[in-house]
Design a protein around this motif. Structure first.
Motif, PDB file in Angstrom:
ATOM      1  N   GLY A  40      21.350  31.135  27.417  1.00  0.00           N
ATOM      2  CA  GLY A  40      20.805  31.904  26.325  1.00  0.00           C
ATOM      3  C   GLY A  40      19.873  32.894  26.745  1.00  0.00           C
ATOM      4  N   ALA A  41      19.363  32.683  28.296  1.00  0.00           N
ATOM      5  CA  ALA A  41      17.973  33.410  28.341  1.00  0.00           C
ATOM      6  C   ALA A  41      18.584  34.361  29.604  1.00  0.00           C
ATOM      7  CB  ALA A  41      16.756  32.581  28.965  1.00  0.00           C
ATOM      8  N   VAL A  42      19.683  34.337  30.245  1.00  0.00           N
ATOM      9  CA  VAL A  42      20.052  35.090  31.681  1.00  0.00           C
ATOM     10  C   VAL A  42      20.070  36.533  31.230  1.00  0.00           C
ATOM     11  CG1 VAL A  42      22.758  34.536  30.995  1.00  0.00           C
ATOM     12  CG2 VAL A  42      21.648  34.984  33.394  1.00  0.00           C
ATOM     13  N   VAL A  43      20.460  36.822  29.915  1.00  0.00           N
ATOM     14  CA  VAL A  43      20.584  38.338  29.944  1.00  0.00           C
ATOM     15  C   VAL A  43      19.418  39.111  29.836  1.00  0.00           C
ATOM     16  CG1 VAL A  43      21.588  40.398  28.595  1.00  0.00           C
ATOM     17  CG2 VAL A  43      22.907  38.314  28.962  1.00  0.00           C
ATOM     18  N   ALA A  44      18.603  38.342  28.917  1.00  0.00           N
ATOM     19  CA  ALA A  44      17.162  38.849  28.654  1.00  0.00           C
ATOM     20  C   ALA A  44      16.233  38.939  30.059  1.00  0.00           C
ATOM     21  CB  ALA A  44      16.386  37.924  27.503  1.00  0.00           C
ATOM     22  N   LEU A  45      16.566  37.859  30.694  1.00  0.00           N
ATOM     23  CA  LEU A  45      15.723  37.674  31.973  1.00  0.00           C
ATOM     24  C   LEU A  45      16.096  38.908  32.964  1.00  0.00           C
ATOM     25  CD1 LEU A  45      16.227  33.777  32.965  1.00  0.00           C
ATOM     26  CD2 LEU A  45      13.802  35.044  32.345  1.00  0.00           C
ATOM     27  N   GLY A  46      17.382  39.223  33.210  1.00  0.00           N
ATOM     28  CA  GLY A  46      17.846  40.318  33.846  1.00  0.00           C
ATOM     29  C   GLY A  46      17.205  41.833  33.125  1.00  0.00           C
ATOM     30  N   ASP A  47      16.982  41.752  31.893  1.00  0.00           N
ATOM     31  CA  ASP A  47      16.352  42.906  31.416  1.00  0.00           C
ATOM     32  C   ASP A  47      15.040  43.042  31.619  1.00  0.00           C
ATOM     33  OD1 ASP A  47      19.163  43.658  30.715  1.00  0.00           O
ATOM     34  OD2 ASP A  47      18.631  43.247  28.695  1.00  0.00           O
ATOM     35  N   HIS A  48      14.429  41.712  31.505  1.00  0.00           N
ATOM     36  CA  HIS A  48      12.680  41.673  31.468  1.00  0.00           C
ATOM     37  C   HIS A  48      12.285  41.825  32.866  1.00  0.00           C
ATOM     38  CE1 HIS A  48       9.038  40.010  30.499  1.00  0.00           C
ATOM     39  NE2 HIS A  48       8.958  39.352  31.615  1.00  0.00           N
ATOM     40  N   PHE A  49      13.141  41.403  34.137  1.00  0.00           N
ATOM     41  CA  PHE A  49      12.556  41.590  35.173  1.00  0.00           C
ATOM     42  C   PHE A  49      13.305  42.792  35.931  1.00  0.00           C
ATOM     43  CE2 PHE A  49      11.870  37.004  34.857  1.00  0.00           C
ATOM     44  CZ  PHE A  49      10.578  36.996  34.961  1.00  0.00           C
ATOM     45  N   ASN A  50      14.051  43.519  35.174  1.00  0.00           N
ATOM     46  CA  ASN A  50      14.859  44.668  35.781  1.00  0.00           C
ATOM     47  C   ASN A  50      15.373  44.304  37.129  1.00  0.00           C
ATOM     48  OD1 ASN A  50      15.892  47.313  35.563  1.00  0.00           O
ATOM     49  ND2 ASN A  50      14.146  48.094  36.751  1.00  0.00           N
ATOM     50  N   VAL A  51      16.484  43.314  37.241  1.00  0.00           N
ATOM     51  CA  VAL A  51      17.275  43.061  38.406  1.00  0.00           C
ATOM     52  C   VAL A  51      18.515  43.004  38.096  1.00  0.00           C
ATOM     53  CG1 VAL A  51      15.077  41.616  39.384  1.00  0.00           C
ATOM     54  CG2 VAL A  51      16.853  40.415  37.831  1.00  0.00           C
ATOM     55  N   GLY A  52      19.246  43.224  39.103  1.00  0.00           N
ATOM     56  CA  GLY A  52      20.831  43.235  39.383  1.00  0.00           C
ATOM     57  C   GLY A  52      21.570  41.859  39.148  1.00  0.00           C
ATOM     58  N   PRO A  53      23.014  41.887  39.371  1.00  0.00           N
ATOM     59  CA  PRO A  53      23.705  40.640  39.442  1.00  0.00           C
ATOM     60  C   PRO A  53      23.266  39.739  40.414  1.00  0.00           C
ATOM     61  CG  PRO A  53      25.167  42.396  39.929  1.00  0.00           C
ATOM     62  CD  PRO A  53      23.701  43.133  39.635  1.00  0.00           C
ATOM     63  N   VAL A  54      22.904  40.083  41.618  1.00  0.00           N
ATOM     64  CA  VAL A  54      22.560  39.116  42.729  1.00  0.00           C
ATOM     65  C   VAL A  54      21.389  38.454  42.454  1.00  0.00           C
ATOM     66  CG1 VAL A  54      21.827  38.936  45.056  1.00  0.00           C
ATOM     67  CG2 VAL A  54      23.522  40.546  44.439  1.00  0.00           C
ATOM     68  N   LEU A  55      20.112  38.972  41.697  1.00  0.00           N
ATOM     69  CA  LEU A  55      19.012  38.193  41.410  1.00  0.00           C
ATOM     70  C   LEU A  55      19.293  37.468  40.201  1.00  0.00           C
ATOM     71  CD1 LEU A  55      15.891  40.343  42.419  1.00  0.00           C
ATOM     72  CD2 LEU A  55      16.468  38.139  43.381  1.00  0.00           C
ATOM     73  N   VAL A  56      20.229  37.968  39.345  1.00  0.00           N
ATOM     74  CA  VAL A  56      20.304  37.123  38.006  1.00  0.00           C
ATOM     75  C   VAL A  56      21.132  35.823  38.497  1.00  0.00           C
ATOM     76  CG1 VAL A  56      21.840  37.044  36.011  1.00  0.00           C
ATOM     77  CG2 VAL A  56      20.460  39.046  36.306  1.00  0.00           C
ATOM     78  N   GLY A  57      21.978  35.904  39.409  1.00  0.00           N
ATOM     79  CA  GLY A  57      22.872  34.876  40.040  1.00  0.00           C
ATOM     80  C   GLY A  57      21.755  33.951  40.708  1.00  0.00           C
ATOM     81  N   LEU A  58      20.694  34.304  41.357  1.00  0.00           N
ATOM     82  CA  LEU A  58      19.897  33.475  41.822  1.00  0.00           C
ATOM     83  C   LEU A  58      18.953  32.802  41.104  1.00  0.00           C
ATOM     84  CD1 LEU A  58      19.045  35.543  45.364  1.00  0.00           C
ATOM     85  CD2 LEU A  58      20.464  33.569  45.129  1.00  0.00           C
ATOM     86  N   SER A  59      18.553  33.645  40.061  1.00  0.00           N
ATOM     87  CA  SER A  59      17.567  33.010  39.114  1.00  0.00           C
ATOM     88  C   SER A  59      18.354  31.828  38.482  1.00  0.00           C
ATOM     89  CB  SER A  59      17.049  33.960  38.318  1.00  0.00           C
ATOM     90  OG  SER A  59      18.357  34.409  37.239  1.00  0.00           O
ATOM     91  N   VAL A  60      19.461  31.896  38.228  1.00  0.00           N
ATOM     92  CA  VAL A  60      20.086  30.891  37.525  1.00  0.00           C
ATOM     93  C   VAL A  60      20.456  29.601  38.443  1.00  0.00           C
ATOM     94  CG1 VAL A  60      22.552  30.279  36.656  1.00  0.00           C
ATOM     95  CG2 VAL A  60      21.281  32.109  35.996  1.00  0.00           C
ATOM     96  N   SER A  61      20.937  29.980  39.741  1.00  0.00           N
ATOM     97  CA  SER A  61      21.336  28.961  40.489  1.00  0.00           C
ATOM     98  C   SER A  61      20.515  28.537  41.485  1.00  0.00           C
ATOM     99  CB  SER A  61      22.538  29.495  41.559  1.00  0.00           C
ATOM    100  OG  SER A  61      22.199  30.860  42.122  1.00  0.00           O
TER     101      SER A  61
END
Length: 468
Positions: A40-61
């Motif tokens: 539930g937080a992944v989209v908001a985290l990407g926007d909050h930190f202004n990061v792309g799909p690679v860092l979004v994937g790393l923040s999850v994985s």
């Protein structure tokens, strides 16, 4: 009269084992909650930190790398300190991670807190099935072992439901009008703290594994616990355990070594662990809301779909608990693999032939959207009564006393590494190849899982751990 007394003792022993197994399985609840709350937080985290799909994937994985570290360390820790102390350590790590993940300053310290929680997940994921297998009677071991998966899927469901409720109440995961001026996504992580504290308290209340106690010379303590577990004379069982430990030698990582690097049974455990993840199940739980938003659903509707998926997961795990000690482990795995192959194939076709959007963001509507939702939940159903619970049960019981902790640590570690590979690659793979091809890859591994079980996996239903 004697018969009634015997039945009474047996009933009391079953209730005793059920209670302590359920307490230990709270680690599975946190395992499920912690891994799914990011959904539930992944989209908001990407926007909050202004990061792309690679860092979004790393923040999850990258939390999953922490899980691999915790799982691999669990063998040494549990053999040296028993099964209970690592559970307490996991509870502390869950608590600290939940607090820290809600207060990140950058994406990197957020990743650190998630990594720390991952270590706790890894410890709990490896030690809980070993503990439940060692404490349970052979004829009920499958059902009690399945409590681990039931707790995991319940944790997933509670995380998804709480995510949905927070987003619905606040008006979005990034909205700040939930409580005390903090965004909803922060509260998603803080919601983990109460169950983490409860897990620590429960770990203080349950007894140590009798097989660990016998292996460390604490026979009197083991005798007391086994008497409650078996409800009858336990001296013969103690002698049986002592004989197997004497023949097999002291537990250590050396016990898993074989002519091919590792013993064949350990390679089978690793294969089960990797295939459980390579069918792509955690894409649904980690990226479900992102997935459904990408094909045209709103944020709230996407989160509601994940809640429904969580319910399906719980119901199917109850199906596994009902049948695992009746029909066995292998039939459930085979039927589950066949079902996953079919449903993943349908999803791959629907995503690959969507009428609107692009390969990485297909837009489904009408009958296609309905078919995708039904197929996704049938896929979860097929996984939920088979590869979800059964793999954990097998990992807890397929190894002998000497190698169990070490082999389970390797199996759980391999599972988390495979989970990392799938989760970290999903955003980039979708961007590169599209959802259709991505789901075709998961369908391929579902096919591999069927033949792996058919030709290599042996049934363990009803066998004593000393006979493995």
């Amino acid at each position: 009269m004697v018969s009634e007394s015997s039945e009474s003792k047996q009933s009391a022993s079953v209730i005793f084992v059920l209670l302590i197994s359920a307490a230990a399985a709270l680690g599975g609840f946190l395992f499920g909650f912690d891994t799914a709350v990011i959904n539930g937080a992944v989209v908001a985290l990407g926007d909050h930190f202004n990061v792309g799909p690679v860092l979004v994937g790393l923040s999850v994985s990258l939390a999953l790398i922490g899980s691999a570290v915790g799982a691999l360390a669990s063998g040494f820790v549990s053999e040296k300190y028993g099964r209970i102390r690592p559970m307490l350590l996991a509870a502390v790590l869950f608590t600290v991670s939940g607090i820290g993940a809600g207060f990140p300053f950058t994406v990197w310290d957020f990743i650190f807190w998630r990594f720390l929680g991952g270590v706790g997940i890894g410890l709990a994921s490896a030690i809980t099935p070993a503990y439940i297998a060692e404490i349970s009677p052979a004829e009920l071991r499958g059902r009690f072992g399945s409590l681990q998966q039931l707790a995991i899927v319940t944790g997933i469901f509670v995380a998804m439901l709480s995510n949905y409720m927070m987003v619905d109440f606040a008006g979005g995961s990034a909205a700040m009008d939930l409580w005390l001026g903090f965004e909803a996504w922060r509260w998603m992580f803080w919601a983990e703290v109460p169950p983490a504290l409860l897990y620590g308290f429960a770990a203080l209340m349950i007894p140590e594994s009798p097989r660990y106690l016998i292996g460390t010379g604490r026979e009197k303590e083991a005798e007391t616990i086994l008497a409650k577990v078996l409800g009858e004379s336990v001296l013969e069982k103690i002698e049986e355990i002592k004989v197997t430990l004497a023949v097999e030698g002291k537990a250590s990582f050396a016990a898993v070594r074989g002519s091919k690097g590792l013993k064949t049974v350990v390679w089978l455990g690793l294969g089960l662990s990797v295939l459980q993840q390579f069918v792509g199940i955690n894409v649904i739980f980690y990226y479900g809301s992102m997935l459904w938003r990408s094909v045209g659903f709103s944020e709230q509707n996407s989160l509601w779909i994940t809640v429904i998926t969580g319910v399906v997961n719980i119901v199917t795990t109850l199906v596994a608990i009902a049948f695992i000690d009746r029909v066995g482990r292998k039939p459930l795995l085979l039927v589950g693999s066949a079902g996953m192959l079919i449903t993943l194939g349908i999803l791959a076709y629907l995503f690959g032939h969507a009428a609107g959007g692009s390969a990485d963001h297909p837009v489904l509507s009408g009958a296609s959207a309905t078919a995708a939702l039904i197929s996704a939940n049938l896929y979860v159903f097929c996984f939920g009564f088979s590869w979800g619970p059964v793999v954990w049960v097998l990992l807890g019981e397929m190894f002998n006393n000497r190698m169990r902790a070490s082999a389970l640590a390797l199996g759980a570690g391999a599972q988390w590494i495979a989970n990392f590979v799938v989760s970290a690659s999903f955003p980039s793979l979708v961007n590169w190849a599209g959802l259709g091809i991505t789901y075709s890859i998961y369908a391929f591994f579902a096919a591999v899982s069927f033949f792996f079980v058919l030709f290599l996996v042996k049934e363990t239903r009803g066998r004593e751990l000393e006979d493995m």
